[in-house]
Write an enzyme that holds these catalytic residues in place. Sequence first.
Site, PDB file in Angstrom:
ATOM      1  N   LYS A  53       2.793   5.754  -1.171  1.00  0.00           N
ATOM      2  CA  LYS A  53       4.265   5.775  -1.097  1.00  0.00           C
ATOM      3  C   LYS A  53       4.817   6.979  -1.850  1.00  0.00           C
ATOM      4  O   LYS A  53       5.708   7.682  -1.368  1.00  0.00           O
ATOM      5  CB  LYS A  53       4.845   4.477  -1.682  1.00  0.00           C
ATOM      6  CG  LYS A  53       4.669   3.270  -0.779  1.00  0.00           C
ATOM      7  CD  LYS A  53       5.039   1.950  -1.453  1.00  0.00           C
ATOM      8  CE  LYS A  53       4.734   0.768  -0.525  1.00  0.00           C
ATOM      9  NZ  LYS A  53       4.938  -0.540  -1.130  1.00  0.00           N
ATOM     10  N   GLN A  97       6.416  -3.413  -6.552  1.00  0.00           N
ATOM     11  CA  GLN A  97       5.246  -3.687  -5.707  1.00  0.00           C
ATOM     12  C   GLN A  97       4.797  -5.144  -5.880  1.00  0.00           C
ATOM     13  O   GLN A  97       4.646  -5.639  -6.998  1.00  0.00           O
ATOM     14  CB  GLN A  97       4.107  -2.717  -6.083  1.00  0.00           C
ATOM     15  CG  GLN A  97       2.896  -2.783  -5.173  1.00  0.00           C
ATOM     16  CD  GLN A  97       3.182  -2.345  -3.728  1.00  0.00           C
ATOM     17  OE1 GLN A  97       4.074  -1.534  -3.471  1.00  0.00           O
ATOM     18  NE2 GLN A  97       2.432  -2.894  -2.789  1.00  0.00           N
ATOM     19  N   ASP A 120      13.404  -2.299  -0.070  1.00  0.00           N
ATOM     20  CA  ASP A 120      12.448  -3.197   0.586  1.00  0.00           C
ATOM     21  C   ASP A 120      13.154  -4.207   1.495  1.00  0.00           C
ATOM     22  O   ASP A 120      12.504  -4.848   2.326  1.00  0.00           O
ATOM     23  CB  ASP A 120      11.695  -4.011  -0.485  1.00  0.00           C
ATOM     24  CG  ASP A 120      10.280  -3.524  -0.716  1.00  0.00           C
ATOM     25  OD1 ASP A 120       9.677  -2.979   0.221  1.00  0.00           O
ATOM     26  OD2 ASP A 120       9.778  -3.707  -1.848  1.00  0.00           O
TER      27      ASP A 120
HETATM   28  N1  GUN Z   1       3.153  -5.517  -1.082  1.00  0.00           N
HETATM   29  C1  GUN Z   1       2.673  -5.508   0.177  1.00  0.00           C
HETATM   30  N2  GUN Z   1       3.609  -5.047   1.041  1.00  0.00           N
HETATM   31  C2  GUN Z   1       4.693  -4.757   0.302  1.00  0.00           C
HETATM   32  C3  GUN Z   1       5.978  -4.228   0.610  1.00  0.00           C
HETATM   33  O1  GUN Z   1       6.322  -3.950   1.769  1.00  0.00           O
HETATM   34  N3  GUN Z   1       6.825  -4.060  -0.429  1.00  0.00           N
HETATM   35  C4  GUN Z   1       6.482  -4.397  -1.698  1.00  0.00           C
HETATM   36  N4  GUN Z   1       7.390  -4.209  -2.656  1.00  0.00           N
HETATM   37  N5  GUN Z   1       5.305  -4.882  -2.036  1.00  0.00           N
HETATM   38  C5  GUN Z   1       4.423  -5.060  -1.027  1.00  0.00           C
END
Ligand code: GUN
Length: 282
Positions: A53, A97, A120
């Site tokens: 990311k 996350q 998100d």
């Molecule tokens: N963990 C797995 N997928 C995601 C996501 O799309 N966003 C976040 N914040 N954590 C994750």
Amino acid sequence: MSTTIMYGNVVADQIRSNLKTEVEQLKEKAIFPRLVVVIIGNNQASSTYVRIKKKAAEKIGISSAVYELEEDTSEDYLINLIKQFNEDLNTHGILIQLPLPKHINEKRVLESISPDKDVDGFHPINVGRLSIGQRAFLPCTPLGIIKLLDYYGVSAQGKHVVVVGRSNIVGKPVGQMLLNQHATVTYCHSRTKNLFDYTKQADLLIVAVGQAHLITKEAVKEGAVVVDVGNTFLEDGKVVGDVAFDELKDVVSHITPVPKGVGPMTITMLLHNTIEAAKRLN
Ligand code: GUN
């Protein structure tokens, strides 16, 4: 049947190139999009995702900061940190996350993120806005699916969409987005009886359950559009989806591969949402 393979990596590259231009234009107006990512503990998969990311953000000119916190970080410490990001005028997107360590209440943490910086799309305010058809930050994987279908000219209007999987991150929101686009939506899940009776009726089938090759040729209607959100690592290191791609690829009209299908769209939508947040907050 001639089948279109919907390559997310190709579409993602094109969108990222447009986003890069958009970031350059924002910078000319002294708007510098910034994403903050918080990761707690040492989950290997999470660390990899966070690294990807950060790299993707920087590649298109979004500045990013990753806060790596110890596994025993307290819930209050995390929430205080989030409050600082909420108030920081230079931070536009906040991503915590998941999964969080067991001692931290995920609901309380997600609710502490400002809905205006919730890139998100997990905050209940954004979930609610989606559900009543208002403008909202939309979760990245479902939004990526919508953009992928758009790119390949697949319209959902009047179609019977069957969604297999009812997670808050993918299944539920993708169904709501397609409902907002005037599809007729059926949700199936682990307790659905005679799953294939439903999937066979789908004009557009979206599968997001994480069960390798659940959907075989017998499960689909000829000419259907199939989107595979699955991502299972086999023992030999190969990644496969929820759909038996090789069996289906001559039966359906459109299908996403795994890898290079939905996956690359997800991070692209995180970048999209961060830029959107920067624009809305300025
Ligand atoms: N963990 C797995 N997928 C995601 C996501 O799309 N966003 C976040 N914040 N954590 C994750």
